[in-house]
Design a protein around this motif. Structure first.
Motif, PDB file in Angstrom:
ATOM      1  N   LEU A  21       2.930  29.091 -12.279  1.00 46.48           N
ATOM      2  CA  LEU A  21       3.564  29.494 -12.734  1.00 46.48           C
ATOM      3  C   LEU A  21       4.457  30.432 -11.665  1.00 46.48           C
ATOM      4  N   VAL A  22       3.771  31.343 -10.707  1.00 42.21           N
ATOM      5  CA  VAL A  22       3.378  32.512  -9.838  1.00 42.21           C
ATOM      6  C   VAL A  22       4.716  31.358  -8.975  1.00 42.21           C
ATOM      7  N   LEU A  23       4.725  30.125  -8.590  1.00 42.94           N
ATOM      8  CA  LEU A  23       5.013  29.434  -7.621  1.00 42.94           C
ATOM      9  C   LEU A  23       6.816  29.394  -8.127  1.00 42.94           C
ATOM     10  N   VAL A  24       6.698  29.001  -9.628  1.00 42.72           N
ATOM     11  CA  VAL A  24       7.601  29.001  -9.814  1.00 42.72           C
ATOM     12  C   VAL A  24       8.965  30.583  -9.734  1.00 42.72           C
ATOM     13  N   VAL A  25       8.228  31.199 -10.505  1.00 43.22           N
ATOM     14  CA  VAL A  25       8.710  32.754  -9.852  1.00 43.22           C
ATOM     15  C   VAL A  25       9.628  32.566  -8.277  1.00 43.22           C
ATOM     16  N   LEU A  26       8.364  32.642  -8.020  1.00 43.40           N
ATOM     17  CA  LEU A  26       8.804  32.865  -6.161  1.00 43.40           C
ATOM     18  C   LEU A  26       9.776  31.605  -5.586  1.00 43.40           C
ATOM     19  N   ASN A  27       9.747  30.555  -6.593  1.00 47.55           N
ATOM     20  CA  ASN A  27      10.477  29.176  -6.256  1.00 47.55           C
ATOM     21  C   ASN A  27      10.602  28.978  -5.464  1.00 47.55           C
ATOM     22  N   ARG A  28       9.338  28.163  -4.919  1.00 47.17           N
ATOM     23  CA  ARG A  28       8.535  27.590  -4.087  1.00 47.17           C
ATOM     24  C   ARG A  28       7.545  27.151  -4.838  1.00 47.17           C
ATOM     25  N   PRO A  29       8.772  25.522  -4.308  1.00 45.06           N
ATOM     26  CA  PRO A  29       7.821  24.371  -4.930  1.00 45.06           C
ATOM     27  C   PRO A  29       6.331  24.154  -3.670  1.00 45.06           C
ATOM     28  N   PRO A  30       5.687  23.463  -4.750  1.00 49.12           N
ATOM     29  CA  PRO A  30       3.532  23.473  -3.415  1.00 49.12           C
ATOM     30  C   PRO A  30       4.185  22.495  -2.652  1.00 49.12           C
ATOM     31  N   LEU A  31       3.685  22.127  -1.383  1.00 51.52           N
ATOM     32  CA  LEU A  31       3.999  20.829  -1.089  1.00 51.52           C
ATOM     33  C   LEU A  31       2.311  20.818  -0.349  1.00 51.52           C
ATOM     34  N   PRO A  32       1.702  19.306  -0.687  1.00 51.68           N
ATOM     35  CA  PRO A  32       0.851  19.431   0.656  1.00 51.68           C
ATOM     36  C   PRO A  32       1.174  19.455   1.968  1.00 51.68           C
ATOM     37  N   GLY A  33       1.498  19.963   3.183  1.00 52.27           N
ATOM     38  CA  GLY A  33       1.223  20.314   4.291  1.00 52.27           C
ATOM     39  C   GLY A  33       1.160  22.439   4.638  1.00 52.27           C
ATOM     40  N   ALA A  39      -4.459  24.004  -0.852  1.00 49.99           N
ATOM     41  CA  ALA A  39      -5.150  25.170  -1.967  1.00 49.99           C
ATOM     42  C   ALA A  39      -4.601  24.516  -3.561  1.00 49.99           C
ATOM     43  N   PHE A  40      -3.370  24.980  -3.310  1.00 52.71           N
ATOM     44  CA  PHE A  40      -3.184  24.497  -5.061  1.00 52.71           C
ATOM     45  C   PHE A  40      -3.444  22.808  -5.318  1.00 52.71           C
ATOM     46  N   PHE A  41      -3.464  22.368  -4.622  1.00 54.13           N
ATOM     47  CA  PHE A  41      -3.151  20.534  -5.023  1.00 54.13           C
ATOM     48  C   PHE A  41      -5.155  20.462  -5.025  1.00 54.13           C
ATOM     49  N   GLY A  42      -5.879  20.943  -3.901  1.00 55.38           N
ATOM     50  CA  GLY A  42      -7.169  21.417  -3.781  1.00 55.38           C
ATOM     51  C   GLY A  42      -7.575  22.060  -5.716  1.00 55.38           C
ATOM     52  N   LEU A  93       6.760  16.334  -8.886  1.00 55.83           N
ATOM     53  CA  LEU A  93       7.419  15.823  -7.019  1.00 55.83           C
ATOM     54  C   LEU A  93       8.230  15.376  -6.745  1.00 55.83           C
ATOM     55  N   ALA A  94       8.748  14.949  -8.069  1.00 59.71           N
ATOM     56  CA  ALA A  94       9.795  13.638  -8.149  1.00 59.71           C
ATOM     57  C   ALA A  94      11.226  14.771  -8.272  1.00 59.71           C
ATOM     58  N   GLU A  95      10.712  15.872  -8.022  1.00 57.50           N
ATOM     59  CA  GLU A  95      11.989  16.757  -8.111  1.00 57.50           C
ATOM     60  C   GLU A  95      11.454  18.255  -7.493  1.00 57.50           C
TER      61      GLU A  95
END
Lengths: 128, 136
Positions: A21-33, A39-42, A93-95
């Motif tokens: 939800l924080v990532l949604v608010v920050l508009n920062r899609p999680p990326l494996p990179g 950490a999020f995907f972990g 991940l497709a969007e």
């Protein structure tokens, strides 16, 4: 069921939902990179592992219990919960917009509901 | 027509389809265990559960495909879903004895946080919103 494991899974899933939800608010899609993306995907991978452990333990308990449990529903919840995160991650991940990330919020919120429900099925008096 | 095909599954549509998919999974699992486990206890409620499950699957698939034909199918399934949730919602309040066991749509989807009654409305609004992509 192992109560400690179920409780932990519920809290970790809620934590993942809040993080997403924080990532949604920050508009920062999680990326494996980036580190925080890994950490999020972990965390999601850890959650999935925990669900897998719960499914194995739950199915063994179901097979060995003397009590009369609604086995089909219980097994359905145990195995169904395993589908949620992989499908949500694939669909998300497709969007690469906040809508895609919001899918992870919904997926992570569905898990505690399923864990609570499977707990109810496990402890329920049959036919009641 | 690439835009036409992706319109319903992009942006807010992606989240909408995700929620639809969860309901499709929940309704399928619920009706499968009801019908396989104790069908004779409440045949009407369990057949309705199975019907709801089919509607959710059709809506999920047709919304995510997004071609012209599946948009039409999505409109139909969302409309059927809305009629179903309202009808079953009213029926379960007026004649509770006909529903000894809950369905997804009982009391307008109370057991699922009333999401079942909101979902078809959002679905129809979303299809309407993205309609322009198909016309131009």
């Amino acid at each position: 069921m192992i109560d400690a494991l179920s409780d932990t899974l519920i809290w970790v899933a809620l934590a993942a939902a809040v993080w997403a939800l924080v990532l949604v608010v920050l508009n920062r899609p999680p990326l494996p990179g980036p580190k925080d993306g890994w950490a999020f995907f972990g965390l999601l991978a850890l959650l999935e592992l925990g669900l897998l452990a719960q499914a194995v333990v739950g199915l063994v308990q179901l097979a060995t219990t003397d009590r009369d449990v609604a086995g089909l529903a219980f097994a359905g919840y145990l195995l169904g919960a395993l589908l949620i995160l992989p499908v949500a991650a694939y669909w998300s991940l497709a969007e690469r917009t906040r809508w895609g990330t919001a899918v992870l919020v919904v997926g992570a919120l569905a898990l505690p509901v399923m864990v609570v429900r499977m707990h109810q099925v496990w402890t329920a008096v049959p036919g009641g | 027509m690439a835009e036409d095909r992706t319109a319903t599954r992009s942006g807010p549509g992606r989240l909408l389809i995700a929620v639809y998919a969860i309901f499709a999974l929940a309704a399928c699992a619920r009706s499968a265990s009801q019908i396989a486990g104790h069908f004779s206890r409440a045949p009407l409620a369990y057949l309705l559960s199975a019907f709801a499950a089919v509607v959710y699957v059709v809506a999920t698939v047709s919304l995510s495909r997004g071609s012209r034909g599946s948009r039409r199918l999505a409109v139909v399934s969302c409309a059927v879903e809305l009629v179903g949730v309202v009808t079953v919602g009213i029926a379960s309040l007026v004649a509770p004895s006909a529903f000894p066991d809950a369905t997804v749509w009982s009391v307008f989807g109370q057991g699922y946080g009333f999401v079942p009654v909101v979902l078809p409305v959002l679905g129809l609004l979303w299809i309407r919103r993205t309609a322009g992509f198909g016309d131009s």
